[in-house]
Design a protein around this motif. Structure first.
Motif, PDB file in Angstrom:
ATOM      1  N   ALA A  28       0.844  -1.207   0.000  1.00  2.00           N
ATOM      2  CA  ALA A  28       0.000   0.000   0.000  1.00  2.00           C
ATOM      3  C   ALA A  28       0.873   1.249   0.000  1.00  2.00           C
ATOM      4  N   ASN A  29       1.971   1.214   0.735  1.00  4.56           N
ATOM      5  CA  ASN A  29       2.912   2.336   0.710  1.00  4.56           C
ATOM      6  C   ASN A  29       3.580   2.447  -0.654  1.00  4.56           C
ATOM      7  N   LEU A  30       3.901   1.319  -1.251  1.00  4.73           N
ATOM      8  CA  LEU A  30       4.490   1.311  -2.588  1.00  4.73           C
ATOM      9  C   LEU A  30       3.518   1.927  -3.591  1.00  4.73           C
ATOM     10  N   TRP A  39       0.768  -0.518 -10.696  1.00  2.52           N
ATOM     11  CA  TRP A  39       2.227  -0.399 -10.730  1.00  2.52           C
ATOM     12  C   TRP A  39       2.834  -1.098  -9.523  1.00  2.52           C
ATOM     13  N   ALA A  40       2.204  -0.942  -8.368  1.00  2.00           N
ATOM     14  CA  ALA A  40       2.710  -1.609  -7.162  1.00  2.00           C
ATOM     15  C   ALA A  40       2.551  -3.123  -7.272  1.00  2.00           C
ATOM     16  N   THR A  41       1.454  -3.586  -7.880  1.00  2.00           N
ATOM     17  CA  THR A  41       1.268  -5.025  -8.103  1.00  2.00           C
ATOM     18  C   THR A  41       2.378  -5.563  -8.992  1.00  2.00           C
ATOM     19  N   LEU A  42       2.658  -4.865 -10.078  1.00  2.00           N
ATOM     20  CA  LEU A  42       3.720  -5.295 -10.981  1.00  2.00           C
ATOM     21  C   LEU A  42       5.067  -5.317 -10.260  1.00  2.00           C
ATOM     22  N   ILE A  87      -3.479  -9.122  -4.851  1.00  2.00           N
ATOM     23  CA  ILE A  87      -2.536  -8.046  -4.540  1.00  2.00           C
ATOM     24  C   ILE A  87      -3.150  -6.695  -4.894  1.00  2.00           C
ATOM     25  N   SER A  88      -3.751  -6.583  -6.067  1.00  2.00           N
ATOM     26  CA  SER A  88      -4.326  -5.305  -6.497  1.00  2.00           C
ATOM     27  C   SER A  88      -5.479  -4.873  -5.599  1.00  2.00           C
ATOM     28  N   LEU A  89      -6.362  -5.806  -5.262  1.00  2.00           N
ATOM     29  CA  LEU A  89      -7.475  -5.450  -4.379  1.00  2.00           C
ATOM     30  C   LEU A  89      -6.975  -5.093  -2.978  1.00  2.00           C
ATOM     31  N   ALA A  90      -5.958  -5.799  -2.514  1.00  2.00           N
ATOM     32  CA  ALA A  90      -5.387  -5.454  -1.208  1.00  2.00           C
ATOM     33  C   ALA A  90      -4.859  -4.026  -1.226  1.00  2.00           C
ATOM     34  N   LEU A  91      -4.196  -3.643  -2.302  1.00  2.00           N
ATOM     35  CA  LEU A  91      -3.634  -2.299  -2.399  1.00  2.00           C
ATOM     36  C   LEU A  91      -4.719  -1.233  -2.433  1.00  2.00           C
TER      37      LEU A  91
END
Length: 162
Positions: A28-30, A39-42, A87-91
């Motif tokens: 989430a910080n990323l 982008w953070a997921t990737l 990962i994306s939904l978590a972010l």
């Protein structure tokens, strides 16, 4: 299986679950730094590859069978897509729901889906009937999720009596 072996497996399962909120909070910080959850997921998945490849090389794992890769049904490759989804939904959701709220709700979804997967033995799993005690356990877990998510005011924590 020995009791010690089972205890080790249970401990590893707890560790596997414990790393998820850390991963989600760090990612989430990323997201904030990179400007978008995808982008953070990737980035997270690329770091996974960078970490995993040297481990696989050090273990000298043989290459997988090309025959299997060419004949495997498409659903076997869906795990990566589910990983991107999680990962994306978590972010996106962790900053809004908080770590405990997101993880509790994700866990509730995992338990319900797991009961269905076990009951029907989908994807090669051993069938485990959806019995009343198993359903009751899921209901109790979901009740716990509701308590975790809806009982805490933002910014308020446990206050020690003084």
């Amino acid at each position: 299986m020995s009791t010690v072996h089972w205890a080790g497996l249970l401990l590893l399962a707890v560790v596997a679950g414990a790393v998820v909120p850390f991963q989600s909070a760090i990612n989430a910080n990323l997201t904030r730094g990179l400007g978008h959850p995808l982008w953070a997921t990737l980035a997270s998945l690329l770091v996974s590859i960078v970490v995993l490849l040297p481990i696989m090389l050090a273990m000298r794992l043989p290459l997988p069978s090309l025959a299997f890769i060419s004949k495997a049904p498409l659903w076997m490759w869906a795990g990566g897509a589910f990983g991107v989804c999680f990962i994306s939904l978590a972010l996106m959701l962790l900053p809004k729901l908080g770590a405990s709220g997101f993880i509790a709700l994700a866990l509730a979804g995992q338990v319900v889906a797991s009961l269905v997967l076990d009951h029907f033995g989908w994807f090669g799993l051993v069938e485990r009937q959806m019995t009343l005690p198993r359903v009751l356990g899921a209901v109790l877990l979901i009740a716990g999720v509701a308590l975790i998510q809806f009982s805490a005011a933002p910014g308020k924590g446990l206050v020690a009596a003084g």
